[in-house]
Design a protein around this motif. Structure first.
Motif: not given
Length: 378
Positions: A78, A82, A92, A95-96, A99
């Motif tokens: 990841v 990203l 991002r 998104a993290h 994740a």
């Protein structure tokens, strides 16, 4: 000179998560942390008066370390997909966060499955991991720290890799520029030599046609040797002496016994295999003939000396004339100036070069690293 290397900004590396070193690092970190966590948990039980928990704690911490390995690699994937260290990295963040939650759920779920199976296999009965929704929430803070730590490590590694790539690119560019400058210097020497040789043949042609014919033959041989080494910057001294022999024969065809050239090689077996810049001796001998005693008094001597000692190859060209004027070294001193620059580009601070008056004449001296073929490639 060797074929110029294609100038690439950097070779595309394998993805980080596909490198065995990443998996090894994850396994090594888990193996390192495992005994500390085991003893911490077990001694905590002992401190509370709860004996007989060694097997349970051993399985819990061993399965925890095993589950951390794929989770660690998943976070690396990841972090690489990203990157936060590129423009727009803040975009991002959502998104993290997603994740992070996903890897935390994965970690807790792997712990649960591994421990249920390990407890059953060890005959310790069923494993109670408690209320799972609460367990997922409880493990989340620890996984936040782990996720942030791995993300920081990957970001630092990417920064280091970019820095290293820039250094490699700069070194390749510097090498390419150095090779271009070396080639330019050699191309500067060759026309200068050829012009002088043709002038010498022209001045001999009518007075001594036989000598002029021999000079043309020797010039042909010398040019053949020069073409053979046209794509390499360094040749064995033995090969350089062959080229020098053709040039000396060309000059002796013109001057006859008035020119005395003596070549002395100490430590012959080692010295003759040592690498030297191609066509390094000819321009120096040419300068010695043109500016030495021969040019002033019609008779002169040139001594070429080579010796291998203490990891260096010492070369010198000495004539018995008055030397050169300060003007030589610029326009008329192509040989001296180009040789000095070539040595500096090839060997840097590992060589020395000097030219000046000595008792009874003028000498050019240089000391080069004692290299052979494999050393030069390295």
């Amino acid at each position: 000179m060797a074929e110029p290397e294609a100038l690439q900004l950097s070779d595309r590396p394998r993805p980080l998560w596909r490198r065995p070193a990443v998996w090894a690092a994850a396994a090594g970190f888990g193996a390192f942390v495992f005994p500390f966590k085991f003893f911490y948990k077990y001694l905590d039980d002992v401190a509370r008066g709860e004996a007989g928990t060694a097997a349970q704690r051993l399985i819990e911490e061993a399965t925890g370390a095993a589950a951390a390995i794929p989770v660690f690699v998943a976070i690396v994937v990841v972090a690489c997909r990203l990157p936060v260290d590129r423009p727009g990295g803040w975009r991002r963040v959502p998104a993290h966060l997603a994740a992070l939650v996903a890897t935390s759920i994965l970690h807790t779920t792997l712990n649960w499955w591994l421990r249920v199976g390990a407890f059953a296999a060890a005959g310790l009965g069923s494993y109670d991991y408690g209320d799972m929704p609460v367990r997922y929430l409880m493990e989340l803070p620890n996984d936040v720290l782990s996720y942030a730590g791995v993300l920081a490590l990957v970001t630092l590694f990417r920064w280091y890799q970019r820095l290293r790539d820039r250094e490699v690119d700069a070194a390749r560019l510097e090498r390419s520029l150095s090779e271009a400058r070396l080639e330019s210097l050699r191309l500067q020497i060759q026309p200068h030599f050829l012009f002088n040789a043709l002038n010498a043949i022209s001045s001999t042609m009518y007075d001594n046609p036989q000598a002029a014919d021999e000079m043309i033959e020797r010039l042909s041989e010398l040019l053949r040797v020069s073409l053979r080494t046209a794509r390499t910057q360094q040749v064995p001294l033995d090969e350089e002496l062959v080229a020098l022999d053709h040039y000396v024969a060309l000059m002796k065809a013109r001057f006859g016994d008035a020119l005395d050239v003596r070549i002395n090689i100490e430590g012959s077996a080692i010295a003759r295999r040592a690498l030297v810049p191609s066509m390094v001796l000819q321009p120096l001998v040419e300068n010695a003939i043109r500016h030495g005693r021969l040019a002033h008094e019609g008779r002169g001597r040139v001594d070429v000396h080579a010796a291998a000692r203490d990891g260096h190859l010492d070369l010198s060209v000495t004539d018995d004339g008055p030397g050169v004027s300060p003007a030589v070294g610029r326009g008329d001193g192509v040989g001296l100036d180009a040789t000095r620059q070539r040595l500096r580009l090839l060997y840097g601070d590992e060589c020395t070069f000097s030219a000046g008056h000595v008792p009874g004449g003028f000498a050019v001296r240089m000391s080069l690293p004692l290299l052979r073929g494999a050393d030069a490639e390295a």
